[in-house]
Design a protein around this motif. Structure first.
Motif, PDB file in Angstrom:
ATOM      1  N   GLN A   1      20.838   0.611 -60.389  1.00 49.58           N
ATOM      2  CA  GLN A   1      22.214   0.108 -60.372  1.00 49.58           C
ATOM      3  C   GLN A   1      22.631  -0.383 -58.987  1.00 49.58           C
ATOM      4  N   ASN A   2      21.739  -0.214 -58.015  1.00 45.93           N
ATOM      5  CA  ASN A   2      22.074  -0.626 -56.649  1.00 45.93           C
ATOM      6  C   ASN A   2      20.807  -1.120 -55.947  1.00 45.93           C
ATOM      7  N   ILE A   3      20.238  -2.185 -56.469  1.00 40.85           N
ATOM      8  CA  ILE A   3      18.982  -2.733 -55.941  1.00 40.85           C
ATOM      9  C   ILE A   3      19.240  -3.405 -54.598  1.00 40.85           C
ATOM     10  N   GLN A   4      18.343  -3.147 -53.640  1.00 43.94           N
ATOM     11  CA  GLN A   4      18.518  -3.633 -52.288  1.00 43.94           C
ATOM     12  C   GLN A   4      17.348  -4.529 -51.873  1.00 43.94           C
ATOM     13  N   VAL A   5      17.665  -5.709 -51.343  1.00 49.78           N
ATOM     14  CA  VAL A   5      16.633  -6.590 -50.808  1.00 49.78           C
ATOM     15  C   VAL A   5      16.244  -6.096 -49.420  1.00 49.78           C
ATOM     16  N   ILE A   6      14.948  -5.877 -49.212  1.00 52.99           N
ATOM     17  CA  ILE A   6      14.456  -5.504 -47.888  1.00 52.99           C
ATOM     18  C   ILE A   6      14.234  -6.754 -47.046  1.00 52.99           C
ATOM     19  N   THR A   7      13.576  -7.758 -47.633  1.00 49.30           N
ATOM     20  CA  THR A   7      13.399  -9.030 -46.925  1.00 49.30           C
ATOM     21  C   THR A   7      12.908 -10.101 -47.892  1.00 49.30           C
ATOM     22  N   HIS A   8      13.200 -11.339 -47.561  1.00 47.25           N
ATOM     23  CA  HIS A   8      12.571 -12.491 -48.207  1.00 47.25           C
ATOM     24  C   HIS A   8      11.657 -13.125 -47.156  1.00 47.25           C
ATOM     25  N   TYR A   9      10.382 -13.237 -47.463  1.00 49.21           N
ATOM     26  CA  TYR A   9       9.434 -13.792 -46.494  1.00 49.21           C
ATOM     27  C   TYR A   9       8.839 -15.090 -47.033  1.00 49.21           C
ATOM     28  N   GLN A  10       8.844 -16.119 -46.216  1.00 45.75           N
ATOM     29  CA  GLN A  10       8.271 -17.411 -46.591  1.00 45.75           C
ATOM     30  C   GLN A  10       7.015 -17.643 -45.764  1.00 45.75           C
ATOM     31  N   PHE A  11       5.887 -17.729 -46.425  1.00 46.36           N
ATOM     32  CA  PHE A  11       4.609 -17.927 -45.738  1.00 46.36           C
ATOM     33  C   PHE A  11       4.460 -19.384 -45.304  1.00 46.36           C
ATOM     34  N   SER A  12       3.362 -19.686 -44.627  1.00 49.87           N
ATOM     35  CA  SER A  12       3.152 -21.022 -44.070  1.00 49.87           C
ATOM     36  C   SER A  12       2.893 -22.053 -45.161  1.00 49.87           C
ATOM     37  N   ASN A  13       3.462 -23.226 -44.979  1.00 48.70           N
ATOM     38  CA  ASN A  13       3.231 -24.374 -45.859  1.00 48.70           C
ATOM     39  C   ASN A  13       3.347 -24.010 -47.342  1.00 48.70           C
ATOM     40  N   PRO A  14       4.456 -23.437 -47.759  1.00 43.26           N
ATOM     41  CA  PRO A  14       4.564 -22.971 -49.149  1.00 43.26           C
ATOM     42  C   PRO A  14       4.782 -24.108 -50.131  1.00 43.26           C
ATOM     43  N   ASN A  15       4.165 -23.973 -51.313  1.00 41.28           N
ATOM     44  CA  ASN A  15       4.387 -24.912 -52.406  1.00 41.28           C
ATOM     45  C   ASN A  15       4.895 -24.192 -53.658  1.00 41.28           C
ATOM     46  N   TYR A  16       4.200 -23.108 -54.062  1.00 40.14           N
ATOM     47  CA  TYR A  16       4.704 -22.295 -55.170  1.00 40.14           C
ATOM     48  C   TYR A  16       4.055 -20.919 -55.092  1.00 40.14           C
ATOM     49  N   SER A  17       4.864 -19.926 -54.759  1.00 40.78           N
ATOM     50  CA  SER A  17       4.381 -18.548 -54.701  1.00 40.78           C
ATOM     51  C   SER A  17       4.145 -18.061 -56.124  1.00 40.78           C
ATOM     52  N   HIS A  18       2.882 -17.854 -56.471  1.00 36.61           N
ATOM     53  CA  HIS A  18       2.531 -17.619 -57.873  1.00 36.61           C
ATOM     54  C   HIS A  18       2.320 -16.151 -58.211  1.00 36.61           C
ATOM     55  N   GLN A  19       1.369 -15.494 -57.534  1.00 37.41           N
ATOM     56  CA  GLN A  19       1.004 -14.122 -57.887  1.00 37.41           C
ATOM     57  C   GLN A  19       0.278 -13.507 -56.704  1.00 37.41           C
ATOM     58  N   GLY A  20       0.278 -12.196 -56.641  1.00 35.54           N
ATOM     59  CA  GLY A  20      -0.466 -11.513 -55.601  1.00 35.54           C
ATOM     60  C   GLY A  20      -0.602 -10.040 -55.901  1.00 35.54           C
ATOM     61  N   TRP A  21      -1.381  -9.341 -55.063  1.00 36.14           N
ATOM     62  CA  TRP A  21      -1.627  -7.917 -55.289  1.00 36.14           C
ATOM     63  C   TRP A  21      -1.845  -7.238 -53.947  1.00 36.14           C
ATOM     64  N   LEU A  22      -1.407  -6.003 -53.861  1.00 34.37           N
ATOM     65  CA  LEU A  22      -1.571  -5.224 -52.641  1.00 34.37           C
ATOM     66  C   LEU A  22      -3.012  -4.790 -52.438  1.00 34.37           C
ATOM     67  N   SER A  23      -3.414  -4.679 -51.167  1.00 33.99           N
ATOM     68  CA  SER A  23      -4.663  -4.000 -50.863  1.00 33.99           C
ATOM     69  C   SER A  23      -4.508  -2.542 -51.258  1.00 33.99           C
ATOM     70  N   GLU A  24      -5.610  -1.851 -51.420  1.00 31.85           N
ATOM     71  CA  GLU A  24      -5.526  -0.487 -51.946  1.00 31.85           C
ATOM     72  C   GLU A  24      -4.840   0.474 -50.988  1.00 31.85           C
ATOM     73  N   ASP A  25      -4.830   0.159 -49.690  1.00 32.18           N
ATOM     74  CA  ASP A  25      -4.094   0.991 -48.739  1.00 32.18           C
ATOM     75  C   ASP A  25      -2.657   0.519 -48.555  1.00 32.18           C
ATOM     76  N   ARG A  26      -2.273  -0.548 -49.281  1.00 37.85           N
ATOM     77  CA  ARG A  26      -0.917  -1.103 -49.280  1.00 37.85           C
ATOM     78  C   ARG A  26      -0.505  -1.676 -47.921  1.00 37.85           C
ATOM     79  N   ARG A  27      -1.470  -2.021 -47.113  1.00 35.56           N
ATOM     80  CA  ARG A  27      -1.133  -2.646 -45.837  1.00 35.56           C
ATOM     81  C   ARG A  27      -0.966  -4.151 -45.977  1.00 35.56           C
TER      82      ARG A  27
END
Length: 467
Positions: free
Chosen positions: A261-287
């Motif tokens: 009921q109180n969702i908070q944005v931590i950050t919006h990050y735009q990577f280099s030369n973006p066209n369409y951010s499609h999908q991704g997955w964390l490394s197993e250590d979440r770094r």
């Protein structure tokens, strides 16, 4: 390099029925629609049991194809899309594949002998996604109808039962579905609605709508619960998101969804030369977050490029590096598992990377399901699922259907496998017999490690045939 040619050493007839169906255009002008090609009409493949002749030739390295089911064998469909997997409490394994007219459930416990056990119909669409939680599967589609809930409690008896259709939470169209198994919440992404629509799975047969975050369009997401560090106990969504259907200011949104009921944005990050951010997955250590941009190859002429985003500080992510296959194909869906990245890249197929250096992953295996070329078009392999305990890997192809593989260097029971094909068969028995009563030190034919190949080794191998 392995080359698979479908041949016909014995006669087997396949009856293939052409089917027609209308296409729900969830994205008018979408290049997936413009690039659509007719389905491959067969034959498929089972290891040790060739199903026909004049099939395509696949190039590969480090991966063995155990079987391949065509769209005709998967509910007689005209187009494939996403896939996921389910392992029953018994240990038996099942591939779940989205198709234009519904969802196929296929047993792959023996990867060389897949068996379709159920096809559940749904709205006609080129976009369908599925995830699992407990003994349930949750299916969504751009075609609408909300969330289909499928009970897999009796899947070992050949039953996948549609028990509910959930339409709460606004518009019924959905692009993807994500589940945080640690918290027990389901997240609908995209479709005809912005952001994330959130459901409590306390009663997994009847997901309860509990909240939403609608600042931006979310195309896909991974949601995890942190157990240590400054965000311990917090549920964090890593969302491939942007405005205007995800195409404007496209990037990675990191969102704290702990309080629905109180969702908070931590950050919006735009990577280099973006066209369409499609999908991704964390490394197993979440770094790190490995991110696919779906449109950079076709728009800029770049090779298949994956962004490596350092998310060790959630408030200050940054692009730490990129890596590429060196090919022109479009990257689509990737997952991390056991120190590897498994990436489905449309016309260049499955690409597997080793991540001992997480900033410069090294390709160690591939299987190209689209032999003609590696052009940046929307054909070939849509997705991959690498999480079966046996080491079996599945991939879903738009035109060709369901592929079942194993890595030759990982996921094989090398204690019994004599020829490195990741399957225990009579061929392995023959190879062990050829070494009968010989002495060896740390060789595969000495299964029990006694230093000599004898009857005990043979019994142990025979007891593991077809695993």
């Amino acid at each position: 390099m392995h080359r698979f040619r479908i041949s016909n050493p014995f006669v087997k007839t396949l009856t293939i029925l052409l089917c027609s169906g209308f296409l729900v255009l969830a994205h008018q002008g979408d290049p997936k629609v413009r690039d659509e090609q007719p389905r491959y009409e067969g034959p498929g493949y089972q290891q040790g049991a060739f199903l026909g002749k004049n099939g395509p030739e696949f190039q590969s390295s480090g991966l063995v194809m155990h079987s391949w089911m065509t769209l005709a064998e998967l509910g007689n469909q005209t187009r494939g899309n996403d896939c996921w997997g389910y392992t029953a409490p018994s240990g038996r394994e099942y591939a779940i594949m989205g198709l234009r007219g519904g969802t196929a459930f296929v047993e792959i416990t023996n990867p060389a002998q897949p068996a379709l056990i159920e096809f559940i119909e749904g709205p006609s669409s080129s976009w369908r996604d599925v995830k699992t939680y407990s003994h349930y599967a949750y299916i969504v589609t751009e075609g609408g109808e909300g969330i289909q809930v499928v009970n897999l409690a009796n899947v070992d008896q050949g039953e996948a039962l549609l028990v509910n259709t959930v339409t709460t939470g606004g518009a019924t169209a959905t692009h993807n579905v994500a589940i945080n198994e640690e918290s027990g919440y389901l997240y609908r992404t995209g479709g005809s609605s912005n952001g994330l629509r959130i459901y409590d799975l306390a009663n997994p047969a009847a997901p309860e709508y509990v909240g939403a975050w609608s600042d931006r369009y979310v195309h896909d997401a991974q949601i995890v619960t942190y157990t240590e560090g400054p965000y311990a106990g917090r549920e964090i969504a890593f969302a491939c998101a942007g405005f205007n259907g995800g195409s404007t200011q496209t990037g990675l949104s990191i969102v704290d969804v702990t309080d629905k009921q109180n969702i908070q944005v931590i950050t919006h990050y735009q990577f280099s030369n973006p066209n369409y951010s499609h999908q991704g997955w964390l490394s197993e250590d979440r770094r790190y977050f490995y991110l696919n941009d779906e449109l950079d190859e076709s728009r800029t002429g770049s090779t298949t490029t994956t962004r490596v985003i350092d998310v060790s500080d959630l408030e200050n992510p940054f692009e730490a590096s990129t890596f590429t296959t060196g090919l022109r194909a479009i990257d689509h869906n990737l997952y991390t598992h056991q120190g590897m990245i498994f990436q489905a890249n449309y016309r260049s197929g499955l690409r597997v990377f080793e991540t001992s250096d997480p900033l410069a992953p090294t390709e160690i295996a591939y299987f190209d399901t689209y032999p003609d070329n590696n052009n940046p078009n929307f054909n070939g392999l849509w997705s991959v699922y690498p999480y079966f305990p046996s080491g079996t890997i599945i991939g879903s192809d738009l035109e060709k259907g369901l592929f079942v593989w194993r890595l030759t260097t990982n996921g094989c029971n090398l204690k019994y496998d004599q020829n490195g094909d990741c399957l225990i068969t009579l061929t392995d028995v023959r190879l062990l017999h050829e070494a009968w009563l010989t002495y060896c030190d740390e060789c595969t034919t000495d299964v029990d490690g006694s230093g000599r190949v004898n009857v005990r080794d043979m019994v142990m191998l025979v007891n593991n045939i077809a695993q």
